[in-house]
Design an enzyme around this catalytic site. Structure first.
Site, PDB file in Angstrom:
ATOM      1  N   ASP A  28       0.862  -1.189   0.000  1.00  0.00           N
ATOM      2  CA  ASP A  28       0.000   0.000   0.000  1.00  0.00           C
ATOM      3  C   ASP A  28       0.903   1.245   0.000  1.00  0.00           C
ATOM      4  OD1 ASP A  28      -3.202   0.581   1.151  1.00  0.00           O
ATOM      5  OD2 ASP A  28      -1.740   2.222   1.043  1.00  0.00           O
ATOM      6  N   ILE A  29       0.583   2.196  -0.855  1.00  0.00           N
ATOM      7  CA  ILE A  29       1.442   3.364  -1.022  1.00  0.00           C
ATOM      8  C   ILE A  29       1.323   4.350   0.152  1.00  0.00           C
ATOM      9  CG2 ILE A  29      -0.086   4.955  -2.304  1.00  0.00           C
ATOM     10  CD1 ILE A  29       3.528   3.976  -3.227  1.00  0.00           C
ATOM     11  N   GLU A  87     -12.401   3.616  -1.237  1.00  0.00           N
ATOM     12  CA  GLU A  87     -11.557   4.531  -2.026  1.00  0.00           C
ATOM     13  C   GLU A  87     -11.327   4.002  -3.446  1.00  0.00           C
ATOM     14  OE1 GLU A  87      -6.993   6.160  -1.891  1.00  0.00           O
ATOM     15  OE2 GLU A  87      -7.886   5.538   0.008  1.00  0.00           O
ATOM     16  N   HIS A  92      -9.874  -5.485  -2.946  1.00  0.00           N
ATOM     17  CA  HIS A  92      -8.533  -5.607  -2.373  1.00  0.00           C
ATOM     18  C   HIS A  92      -8.640  -5.929  -0.894  1.00  0.00           C
ATOM     19  CE1 HIS A  92      -9.755  -1.376  -2.324  1.00  0.00           C
ATOM     20  NE2 HIS A  92      -9.069  -1.242  -1.203  1.00  0.00           N
TER      21      HIS A  92
HETATM   22  P1  5GP Z   1      -9.911   1.395   0.453  1.00  0.00           P
HETATM   23  O1  5GP Z   1     -10.471   1.453  -0.956  1.00  0.00           O
HETATM   24  O2  5GP Z   1      -9.866  -0.001   0.993  1.00  0.00           O
HETATM   25  O3  5GP Z   1     -10.593   2.346   1.377  1.00  0.00           O
HETATM   26  O4  5GP Z   1      -8.404   1.901   0.405  1.00  0.00           O
HETATM   27  C1  5GP Z   1      -7.633   1.861  -0.754  1.00  0.00           C
HETATM   28  C2  5GP Z   1      -6.186   1.698  -0.365  1.00  0.00           C
HETATM   29  O5  5GP Z   1      -5.410   1.730  -1.561  1.00  0.00           O
HETATM   30  C3  5GP Z   1      -5.612   2.795   0.548  1.00  0.00           C
HETATM   31  O6  5GP Z   1      -5.002   2.187   1.679  1.00  0.00           O
HETATM   32  C4  5GP Z   1      -4.607   3.526  -0.327  1.00  0.00           C
HETATM   33  O7  5GP Z   1      -3.461   3.972   0.378  1.00  0.00           O
HETATM   34  C5  5GP Z   1      -4.248   2.485  -1.373  1.00  0.00           C
HETATM   35  N1  5GP Z   1      -3.905   3.062  -2.661  1.00  0.00           N
HETATM   36  C6  5GP Z   1      -4.632   3.996  -3.350  1.00  0.00           C
HETATM   37  N2  5GP Z   1      -4.028   4.289  -4.516  1.00  0.00           N
HETATM   38  C7  5GP Z   1      -2.901   3.531  -4.564  1.00  0.00           C
HETATM   39  C8  5GP Z   1      -1.851   3.410  -5.532  1.00  0.00           C
HETATM   40  O8  5GP Z   1      -1.835   4.052  -6.581  1.00  0.00           O
HETATM   41  N3  5GP Z   1      -0.857   2.527  -5.250  1.00  0.00           N
HETATM   42  C9  5GP Z   1      -0.844   1.786  -4.096  1.00  0.00           C
HETATM   43  N4  5GP Z   1       0.194   0.953  -3.901  1.00  0.00           N
HETATM   44  N5  5GP Z   1      -1.809   1.884  -3.163  1.00  0.00           N
HETATM   45  C10 5GP Z   1      -2.826   2.753  -3.385  1.00  0.00           C
END
Ligand code: 5GP
Length: 132
Positions: A28-29, A87, A92
């Site tokens: 995760d970035i 997000e 994932h």
């Molecule tokens: P969620 O959709 O579960 O709320 O969170 C999405 C997750 O994806 C977050 O923890 C965010 O930091 C991660 N994320 C979003 N965009 C990117 C990206 O471009 N690269 C990576 N490696 N992680 C990402």
């Protein structure tokens, strides 16, 4: 096309830790904690419970293998697992090495340099390959 599909195809960069024909795992970035990893089906689907039962079980099986590699690579009390997806609309599973409850609350974040990301990804990748 989701941002994760672009990562899987290599159009966008990522710190990959494991891959199979069907799944892709990368750091995760914006990690909650050192070692925070995302496990993603290559086929784009928005919500985890819209996966077929078989695809869901295969995702959990691959996630288990990645978690075992993280446990070997990152000192922690245990690896926590969470699915949110508010997000990025591409299934994932978050795997987060835990020291405390705050590590799985998505408010505490840690900063890593590019070198730290690369070294960490290589370490988990190598543990994954030892185990599989
Ligand atoms: P969620 O959709 O579960 O709320 O969170 C999405 C997750 O994806 C977050 O923890 C965010 O930091 C991660 N994320 C979003 N965009 C990117 C990206 O471009 N690269 C990576 N490696 N992680 C990402």
């Amino acid at each position: 096309m989701s941002i994760f599909t672009k990562i899987i195809s290599g159009e966008l960069p990522s710190y990959k830790v494991a891959e199979s024909e069907e799944f892709f795992a990368f750091l995760d970035i914006n990690p909650n904690a050192y070692g925070h990893t995302l496990v993603v089906p290559k086929e784009e689907e928005d919500r985890i419970f819209d996966l077929s039962n078989d695809a869901y079980l295969r995702l959990m099986d691959f996630t288990y293998k990645v978690a075992k590699a993280i446990e070997r690579a990152v000192p922690c009390k245990r690896v926590g697992m969470s699915v949110i997806g508010l997000e990025v609309p591409h299934v994932h599973v978050h795997l987060v090495p835990l020291q405390e409850m705050a590590d799985i609350q998505f408010t505490k974040k840690v900063t890593l340099t590019k070198q730290e990301f690369a070294t960490l990804a290589a370490k988990i990748d190598s543990e994954f390959k030892v185990l599989n």
